[in-house]
Every structure is written in structure tokens, then in C-alpha cells.
Write a protein that holds these residues in place. Sequence first.
Motif, PDB file in Angstrom:
ATOM      1  N   CYS A 501      65.860  53.503 -57.982  1.00  0.00           N
ATOM      2  CA  CYS A 501      64.435  53.312 -58.297  1.00  0.00           C
ATOM      3  C   CYS A 501      64.257  53.099 -59.793  1.00  0.00           C
ATOM      4  N   ILE A 502      63.425  52.106 -60.114  1.00  0.00           N
ATOM      5  CA  ILE A 502      63.112  51.773 -61.504  1.00  0.00           C
ATOM      6  C   ILE A 502      61.588  51.760 -61.638  1.00  0.00           C
ATOM      7  N   VAL A 503      61.071  52.388 -62.670  1.00  0.00           N
ATOM      8  CA  VAL A 503      59.622  52.488 -62.883  1.00  0.00           C
ATOM      9  C   VAL A 503      59.266  51.748 -64.157  1.00  0.00           C
ATOM     10  N   THR A 504      58.240  50.870 -64.081  1.00  0.00           N
ATOM     11  CA  THR A 504      57.841  50.084 -65.249  1.00  0.00           C
ATOM     12  C   THR A 504      56.337  50.181 -65.491  1.00  0.00           C
ATOM     13  N   GLY A 505      55.966  49.932 -66.738  1.00  0.00           N
ATOM     14  CA  GLY A 505      54.560  49.737 -67.104  1.00  0.00           C
ATOM     15  C   GLY A 505      53.677  50.964 -67.022  1.00  0.00           C
ATOM     16  N   LEU A 506      54.216  52.160 -67.245  1.00  0.00           N
ATOM     17  CA  LEU A 506      53.393  53.373 -67.168  1.00  0.00           C
ATOM     18  C   LEU A 506      52.468  53.481 -68.369  1.00  0.00           C
ATOM     19  N   LYS A 507      51.168  53.608 -68.119  1.00  0.00           N
ATOM     20  CA  LYS A 507      50.225  53.910 -69.187  1.00  0.00           C
ATOM     21  C   LYS A 507      50.275  55.411 -69.487  1.00  0.00           C
ATOM     22  N   ASP A 508      49.734  55.802 -70.617  1.00  0.00           N
ATOM     23  CA  ASP A 508      49.854  57.191 -71.065  1.00  0.00           C
ATOM     24  C   ASP A 508      49.272  58.170 -70.050  1.00  0.00           C
ATOM     25  N   GLU A 509      48.052  57.873 -69.542  1.00  0.00           N
ATOM     26  CA  GLU A 509      47.402  58.797 -68.611  1.00  0.00           C
ATOM     27  C   GLU A 509      48.191  58.913 -67.315  1.00  0.00           C
ATOM     28  N   VAL A 510      48.655  57.771 -66.789  1.00  0.00           N
ATOM     29  CA  VAL A 510      49.419  57.771 -65.546  1.00  0.00           C
ATOM     30  C   VAL A 510      50.752  58.492 -65.742  1.00  0.00           C
ATOM     31  N   SER A 511      51.414  58.203 -66.852  1.00  0.00           N
ATOM     32  CA  SER A 511      52.695  58.853 -67.144  1.00  0.00           C
ATOM     33  C   SER A 511      52.525  60.357 -67.263  1.00  0.00           C
ATOM     34  N   SER A 512      51.441  60.781 -67.918  1.00  0.00           N
ATOM     35  CA  SER A 512      51.189  62.218 -68.090  1.00  0.00           C
ATOM     36  C   SER A 512      51.011  62.909 -66.743  1.00  0.00           C
ATOM     37  N   THR A 513      50.243  62.278 -65.837  1.00  0.00           N
ATOM     38  CA  THR A 513      50.017  62.876 -64.513  1.00  0.00           C
ATOM     39  C   THR A 513      51.319  62.988 -63.730  1.00  0.00           C
ATOM     40  N   LEU A 514      52.126  61.924 -63.754  1.00  0.00           N
ATOM     41  CA  LEU A 514      53.387  61.945 -63.011  1.00  0.00           C
ATOM     42  C   LEU A 514      54.342  63.000 -63.553  1.00  0.00           C
ATOM     43  N   ARG A 515      54.344  63.179 -64.865  1.00  0.00           N
ATOM     44  CA  ARG A 515      55.272  64.155 -65.438  1.00  0.00           C
ATOM     45  C   ARG A 515      54.773  65.582 -65.272  1.00  0.00           C
ATOM     46  N   MET A 534      61.865  44.008 -68.300  1.00  0.00           N
ATOM     47  CA  MET A 534      62.935  44.971 -68.563  1.00  0.00           C
ATOM     48  C   MET A 534      63.378  45.629 -67.256  1.00  0.00           C
ATOM     49  N   GLY A 535      62.437  45.876 -66.362  1.00  0.00           N
ATOM     50  CA  GLY A 535      62.774  46.477 -65.077  1.00  0.00           C
ATOM     51  C   GLY A 535      63.630  45.557 -64.228  1.00  0.00           C
ATOM     52  N   MET A 536      63.312  44.264 -64.231  1.00  0.00           N
ATOM     53  CA  MET A 536      64.096  43.304 -63.458  1.00  0.00           C
ATOM     54  C   MET A 536      65.506  43.154 -64.025  1.00  0.00           C
ATOM     55  N   GLN A 537      65.620  43.164 -65.351  1.00  0.00           N
ATOM     56  CA  GLN A 537      66.945  43.097 -65.957  1.00  0.00           C
ATOM     57  C   GLN A 537      67.778  44.309 -65.568  1.00  0.00           C
ATOM     58  N   LEU A 538      67.131  45.467 -65.558  1.00  0.00           N
ATOM     59  CA  LEU A 538      67.820  46.697 -65.164  1.00  0.00           C
ATOM     60  C   LEU A 538      68.222  46.643 -63.689  1.00  0.00           C
ATOM     61  N   ALA A 539      67.381  46.056 -62.846  1.00  0.00           N
ATOM     62  CA  ALA A 539      67.695  45.927 -61.419  1.00  0.00           C
ATOM     63  C   ALA A 539      68.907  45.025 -61.216  1.00  0.00           C
ATOM     64  N   ARG A 540      68.998  43.926 -61.999  1.00  0.00           N
ATOM     65  CA  ARG A 540      70.152  43.041 -61.892  1.00  0.00           C
ATOM     66  C   ARG A 540      71.442  43.774 -62.243  1.00  0.00           C
ATOM     67  N   GLU A 541      71.357  44.613 -63.271  1.00  0.00           N
ATOM     68  CA  GLU A 541      72.535  45.368 -63.674  1.00  0.00           C
ATOM     69  C   GLU A 541      72.932  46.393 -62.617  1.00  0.00           C
ATOM     70  N   CYS A 542      71.937  46.982 -61.940  1.00  0.00           N
ATOM     71  CA  CYS A 542      72.223  48.035 -60.954  1.00  0.00           C
ATOM     72  C   CYS A 542      72.851  47.461 -59.674  1.00  0.00           C
ATOM     73  N   VAL A 543      72.369  46.296 -59.208  1.00  0.00           N
ATOM     74  CA  VAL A 543      72.866  45.768 -57.931  1.00  0.00           C
ATOM     75  C   VAL A 543      74.119  44.910 -58.103  1.00  0.00           C
ATOM     76  N   GLY A 544      74.386  44.453 -59.334  1.00  0.00           N
ATOM     77  CA  GLY A 544      75.586  43.667 -59.573  1.00  0.00           C
ATOM     78  C   GLY A 544      75.432  42.221 -59.165  1.00  0.00           C
ATOM     79  N   PRO A 545      76.531  41.438 -59.312  1.00  0.00           N
ATOM     80  CA  PRO A 545      76.466  39.996 -59.012  1.00  0.00           C
ATOM     81  C   PRO A 545      76.018  39.746 -57.569  1.00  0.00           C
ATOM     82  N   PRO A 546      75.346  38.634 -57.349  1.00  0.00           N
ATOM     83  CA  PRO A 546      74.855  38.329 -55.997  1.00  0.00           C
ATOM     84  C   PRO A 546      75.970  37.870 -55.083  1.00  0.00           C
ATOM     85  N   PRO A 547      75.831  38.135 -53.784  1.00  0.00           N
ATOM     86  CA  PRO A 547      76.824  37.633 -52.829  1.00  0.00           C
ATOM     87  C   PRO A 547      76.725  36.110 -52.711  1.00  0.00           C
TER      88      PRO A 547
END
Length: 553
Positions: A501-515, A534-547
Motif C-alpha cells: 500500500c502506498i499513500v499519496t497527497g495527504l493534506k495536513d488535517e487529513v494526515s493528522s486525523t489518520l495519525r 511519486m506514488g506511481m514511481q514507488l509502485a513501479r519499484e515495488c512490483v518490478g519489471p512487467p511480465p
Amino acid sequence: MAKGGFSINYNLTTLRGDFFGGLTGMVITLPVALGFGIASGMGAAAGLYSAIAVGFFAAVFGGTRAQISGPTAPMTVAMAAILTSHAGSLAEALMIVVMAGVLQILMGVSRVCRFVAYTPHAVIVGFMSGIGLVIIVMQSMPLFGATAASGGPVGAMQALPAAIGTMNISAFVIGAITIATGFLWSSRFSRIIPGPLAALLVGTAVALIWQAEVPMIGEIPRDLPSLHVGDFSFDFLLRRIKPALVLALLGAIDSLLTSLVADSLTGSQHDPNKEMVGQGIGNMVAGLIGALPGAGTTMTTVTNIRSGGRTPVAGALCAVIILAVGLGLAPLVEPIPLAVVAGVLMKVGWDIVDWRILLRIPKLNRPYLVVMLAVLCLTVFVDLIMAVAIGLILGGMAHARKLERLELDNLKSVPILDRVLFKAEVDTESIDPLAARVGLVTLTGTLTFASSHKLVSIIGLDIKEHDAVVFDFSDVIHIDASAAAVFSQLLDVAATAGTVCIVTGLKDEVSSTLRIFDSLRSVPNDRVVRTLEMGMQLARECVGPPPTVVHGT
């Protein structure tokens, strides 16, 4: 212009407008107050004293510049219910009124009165229409010359056949003439003589000319009211807090809705908290002198403003004039037939019913219709307290259902094809066209308890089908505790399925509630990033090269 207070430039012209506004308000208030006093079971004097006490103190200490207060239909019906169902004596009922006044003062001091405006419209329409029908049903007994029936509107309905069978023809004719006058009185003439007063005068004149033998109002005390201070235990206060609270809330809704009407006509802005302090003081005094509880009266307030009233002086003058005229002319009020009073109140009840909404029942949406009809039926056939309580619950549930649909419409869960995810890095022709190892969950707007319970069932299956999921919070402006707790459950589902799981774009109020609620406990800090890219780049790194697929020659 001062908020809820006096204008600095108070001059002779303003005083003249306030005087005529207060005088006109008295003309409307006097007959209605007498009728409400009789309808409540406390007597005509109780309505008269209410118009004086609540009218004066709510004007002096309240926060709505041109509002006039006094006995109203909801407060009258509520007081009748308290007398019959929630109090063992008149003294106990009056103490409940005092308690309601104290609660209203506390509501004003704690500055929570603005939340009264959030009462669902369906609840208000159902309740007010129910009150109007209750008045019509209850006044049908004196209209036929019979004594008031016990047991509220249901008791009146049960006693109505017998009352019709033993009808006092004179009383019925006089009452019918009064009702007809109220309906036929032209609005053009209302500027000179208001409709309720015209109906009262015409009906009484007919009775005097006819010399009919009909029940009369009877003796009204000519002295100032005495104090009614009871000796009550703490246990009594605890047992009677519920009817006192409902009475306080009814008064708050009644008064603050009238304040909104006054604002629209004067262009001013009322102070709801100050207004409730004034209403509370007025109701405390009313309970101590044996009067009906009261609230802001829409019809009288509108008439006051149209007659020139612009400041609290108009409301105070109205109460003072009622004191002088009402007590001074008691001998003229005593011979008024009860059938005439019933006719005046039945017209008032008819005007309270929201026929504009009721006639549109086939076009109303189902949640609104269910809430409105439930409150209306409970008001008429069960109990005011039950009607308000269940109405607020049903209204809240209907609102939550609507929020659920709106919030779920803003929730999107889509697979990201590997060909799209890696198009800038490898030859897309060699990538399996059906491969979609990454999912994107886009959340928008607000996430609350309304939709939280469905988040797991809607998104949970999608999460299990992917190797990684990106949760994009870029357009989320608010998330409440319930949604935060459910989001942590989604992450637990993902962890069980082995999904990153990758989380992106948290605003301060939303981030505060989640934490605060530790909802991100299963997401490493390096997987909480600022942007979707940045989240998509991280997802590419996590799943590795495509089949890849091998194409035949």
C-alpha cells in the motif's frame, strides 16, 4: 448596525415605528394568547401573562432586533402534554417551564444555538403541520359547545361523535361565523384590523346580538400574577429533565426560525445565542408567575416589522400595552364565547399546517416523505417528545444515507495496466496487455461515518487482486474518525493479501486525523509520499519489471 442590539441613531422616527409595531403586535397577540391559554388547560390568564412575561424579557435580553415573542402553538401543545402526561400537578408543570428556561439560558451561554438551524426541514414541516392538526382537532370540542376532552388529540377524536350528537347549535354557528371571517378577511383590511382580531370581534358581536346561551371564557384575574415557587427535590429535577429539554428545544427552534424570517425582512443579523438567553429568561419568569411558556411568534413579528417596528423597543412596548389593555379590559374579555376562541385558533392551526408541502406529497422523495409523515403522525397520535426525538434520529439517518451516496460517488477504484504504468520505460508491445498489477484508489471530498462501513466491501476485493495499491488523497479535504478507522481496516486487508500500500497527497488535517487514530500503522513512512507521480514511481519499484509475452511468427 449592531448585531442583535440597538442602532446608535435611535430617533423619534424609529420610536414612532416601534410604537405602531408594538401596538399592532398587541392587537394580534391578545386574542391568540387568550386562546392558547384556554387550549393549554391553564386558563386564559396564563396565555395573557405569557405574552407579557416572555414578550418583555425576550425583547429586552434577546438578540433579534424586531422579534416579538409570546405563547405559540408548539409551546401550547407541548405544555398541554406536560400537564397531562409529565407532571402530577400544575406546580410541577410550572417548574418544568422554569427548568426549560434555565436550559435555554445554558444553550445560549454555551453558544450552541447555531446548531438548531441544522434541524432537518422534514422534521420541522412534520412537527409544525402536526401541531396545526392537533390545534384543529382539540378546538373541535369547544366549537360544538362541548367541554375540552382529556387524553389529547386522540381523546378529542374519540369524544367528537358524542359532541356532535349533543351539539350546541348556537355555539357551532357562532364558531363557524368566526372561522369564515378569519378565512374571508381580506389582506387589504388586515393592515387596519388583523384577521384574528376581526374574527374575534365579529364572532363575539354575533353572540351578543343573538343572546345565545354558550360557554364563555369566564373570570380573568384583574391583579398582577403571583409567584409560584415550589419546593422540589433533586430527584424531581432529574426525572423531569426530559420534558424540560424538549420544551427548551421546541422554543429554540420556534424562536430561531422566526429570527431568520425577521432577518430577511429587516436586512439585519440576529445573535442566536443572545436570543436564546432572552427566551430563557422570559420562560423562567413565565414559569414563576403561572404563565404558558413562549417563543418568537412569526405572524406577530412580521406584522410588527411591516408596521414600522425595527428595534427591541417594539417587543417591549407590545408586552407593556398588553399588560395595560389586557388587565384593564378584563371585564370585556370574560364574556367572549369559547366557540369564538376555538374559531380563531382553528384558523391559526390551519395556517400552521404546511399545505404547500403536504399537497406535493406524490412528488417528494421517499426519505423526506418518511421522516415528515413519521413526525406528523407521532405528533398527532403519540407524543410531542417522542415525535421530536424520533424525527431527529430519522432525519439524521436519512441525511447519512444521502451523504453515503454522495461520498461513494466520489470514490473510484481502477486497475492500472502495466502497459500504461511502464510505457515510458519499456516497449509496451512486449508487455502482457491484460496485466494490471497496480490499482489506484482515488478519494475525493469528505469521508465520514456515512460511507465508511461500505469502504471495505467496495474496495476490499479490488485490493486483493493487485500486488500494489496507490491510495490518492489529493482531493480529500476531511476525514472523520469512523472513516479513519475503516481505512486502517483496508490496510489490514491489504497486508493479509500481501498487497503493498502506498499513500499519496495527504493534506495536513487529513494526515493528522489518520495519525491520531494510528490508521497508517501498517504503511512504512517511505511509502507515504506527497504526489501521485511519486506514488506511481514507488509502485513501479515495488512490483518490478512487467511480465512479457512472446508473439508468434
